[in-house]
Design a protein around this motif. Sequence first.
Motif: not given
Length: 333
Positions: A156-160
């Motif tokens: 979640e902390t990369v793509q979003l």
Amino acid sequence: MSWRMPAETEPHTCTWMAWPSSGYTLGDDPDEARQAWASVALAVAEFEPVRMVVDPSARREARHWLGRAVEYFEAPLDDAWMRDFGPTFVVGPAGLGAVDWVFNGWGQQSWATWERDARIARQVAEWAGATVIGSDMVNEGGGIHVDGRGTVLVTETVQLDPGRNPGWTRQRVEGELRRTLGAENVVWLPRGLTRDYGEFGTRGHVDIVATMTAPGTVLLHVQPDPRHPDHTLDPVLRGVFPTDWTILDLPAPEGLEDDGGPVDHSYVNHLVCNAGVVACTFDDPRDAAALDILAAAYPGRRVLGVDARAIFARGGGIHCITQQEPAIPGGLS
């Protein structure tokens, strides 16, 4: 056109790398970086061809360290993390494809420069004879892992990440992964390892946390020591995977800290090659057991360990500096 990203365990034509020539990757000890990248390249070359992208300013150093062990391609570079700014290769009815994600220095990190690196994916695609698949999504190859059958791991902390894709939803990300990689099932990990959120981190790349060795089987980074902040991450990550999956624990090295604080040393960050696995080692008591686990997870492949401490000190591991080009059935590539 329908594209599919093959599993890393499927046959490769070659592995692409980039030679360190500038910036923080060279650091205070440039020869330490060169030795580390060269050691990985020479290890991979035992299993398959290596194609090395070299900045014109560094051609002499690269040839000094690598000789004739690799094939050289020249292009201007900012850095040396081929997994992240290079193309993500896929296959389809027309042969080889290459996804050109938007690259913005891991979410516009203050220390990063990426004007040159952002052009490398298309250049490598041209050299490989691949069809370029453009994307509006900011993403890096280290931020995804696939099983080759439609399942993709992300965090979640990369793509979003607002520094990467402000305003994007899970649904939009999943749609883009479906279009570019053939993703039918996206497994969202909530976060990555603690050190990866430090100054030179990626904000949670999945390829240091988990990898699928086969559909429904995941190798998971586990920190057994309660003194390390990643110890509490294990139950959080473990609960994300479907209950019918097989989870193989890959314990972290015993070493807990370096000058930068708690380390993110991980055996998960290995590269699967043709008939082999190039794995991270850390001069650590757990190295031998980790290599045994990897050998059991990839039966029939020879596991070759390479000291990755100098690479991790610069923000990544062996998987982060390599990018496999899949072989095309029938020899279309």
